[in-house]
Design a protein around this motif. Sequence first.
Motif, mmCIF file in Angstrom:
data_model
loop_
_atom_site.group_PDB
_atom_site.id
_atom_site.type_symbol
_atom_site.label_atom_id
_atom_site.label_comp_id
_atom_site.label_asym_id
_atom_site.label_seq_id
_atom_site.Cartn_x
_atom_site.Cartn_y
_atom_site.Cartn_z
ATOM 1 N N GLY A 4 0.803 -1.214 0.000
ATOM 2 C CA GLY A 4 0.000 0.000 0.000
ATOM 3 C C GLY A 4 0.835 1.263 0.000
ATOM 4 O O GLY A 4 0.317 2.363 0.205
ATOM 5 N N LEU A 5 2.139 1.131 -0.237
ATOM 6 C CA LEU A 5 3.049 2.271 -0.275
ATOM 7 C C LEU A 5 3.504 2.516 -1.707
ATOM 8 O O LEU A 5 3.645 1.567 -2.486
ATOM 9 N N VAL A 27 15.154 5.102 7.167
ATOM 10 C CA VAL A 27 13.716 4.878 7.021
ATOM 11 C C VAL A 27 13.009 6.058 7.667
ATOM 12 O O VAL A 27 13.587 6.776 8.481
ATOM 13 N N SER A 28 11.751 6.244 7.281
ATOM 14 C CA SER A 28 10.927 7.282 7.900
ATOM 15 C C SER A 28 9.777 6.622 8.635
ATOM 16 O O SER A 28 9.247 5.608 8.174
ATOM 17 N N LEU A 29 9.407 7.180 9.770
ATOM 18 C CA LEU A 29 8.255 6.707 10.525
ATOM 19 C C LEU A 29 7.124 7.711 10.310
ATOM 20 O O LEU A 29 7.226 8.872 10.729
ATOM 21 N N VAL A 52 8.467 3.687 6.474
ATOM 22 C CA VAL A 52 8.479 3.990 5.041
ATOM 23 C C VAL A 52 9.921 4.079 4.551
ATOM 24 O O VAL A 52 10.727 4.827 5.129
ATOM 25 N N PRO A 53 10.279 3.343 3.502
ATOM 26 C CA PRO A 53 11.642 3.416 2.960
ATOM 27 C C PRO A 53 11.946 4.812 2.427
ATOM 28 O O PRO A 53 11.067 5.507 1.897
ATOM 29 N N TRP A 109 15.422 -3.942 4.182
ATOM 30 C CA TRP A 109 15.711 -4.077 5.609
ATOM 31 C C TRP A 109 14.477 -3.769 6.449
ATOM 32 O O TRP A 109 14.260 -4.391 7.500
ATOM 33 N N ALA A 110 13.661 -2.833 5.997
ATOM 34 C CA ALA A 110 12.421 -2.543 6.717
ATOM 35 C C ALA A 110 11.500 -3.755 6.715
ATOM 36 O O ALA A 110 10.902 -4.102 7.738
ATOM 37 N N GLU A 111 11.395 -4.420 5.566
ATOM 38 C CA GLU A 111 10.536 -5.605 5.482
ATOM 39 C C GLU A 111 11.105 -6.748 6.327
ATOM 40 O O GLU A 111 10.348 -7.515 6.924
ATOM 41 N N ALA A 112 12.414 -6.865 6.381
ATOM 42 C CA ALA A 112 13.021 -7.902 7.225
ATOM 43 C C ALA A 112 12.696 -7.658 8.693
ATOM 44 O O ALA A 112 12.350 -8.585 9.438
#
Length: 216
Positions: free
Chosen positions: A60-61, A107-109, A120-121, A134-137
């Motif tokens: 959804g991003l 990354v952004s929050l 969010v990358p 890395w965010a998905e990991a």
Amino acid sequence: MSWLASARHGVREAPAGLALVQELLNTRATLHYGSDLLVTADDAQRWLTEALTTWSRVSGLPAPTLLISTSDLRSLRRLRTTFENVILAAGKDGLLDGALPPADVPVSLVPDADGWVRMVPTGRGTRWLASALWAEALLAQQAGLWPRLKLCHNVDCRAAFFDTSRNNSGVWHDVSTCGNTANLRAFRERKRLMGGSGAQPHAGRPQLPGPPPSLR
């Protein structure tokens, strides 16, 4: 024609955004499934465009349009090797190629409309891709999904698959191919150690014929 890497192996796709990590791992050339998708810029571009389109739909991003140059290929292959080593370290499944490098990516929050904070990358080019991976990991680890992303135990294959077994005991991406190949290899090795045809009583010594049936 689909350029998704995991589709070449016929493996079960990892859920949610974790599938993007699985996609990167499965770009490597293995067995008869096809060539390495990170060798030429054209192949890498086709793969990445389709992989990010799928990731964007699932997460959804929005995903940026990343244009891959020849100089980006080494970074992508190095990133793939790093994730392979992280998977192996998590499963204690092999030796690492040295120490794991730090994942120094931004990354952004960002709060969404429902009040949830989302990771969010950020970044540009392959650095954005590293941020997304890395965010998905991290999200997969928090959700308890990370231990189920595995590399096939067949070292000639190493396809990344999502283990759906109840006790998370799967080791082959496909039992009928890699599993049978490993079993056959082990069987042949046992035969070799037993002398070729198995250990038989008095193997190698001439056997005298027994008495005719009428005298037994």
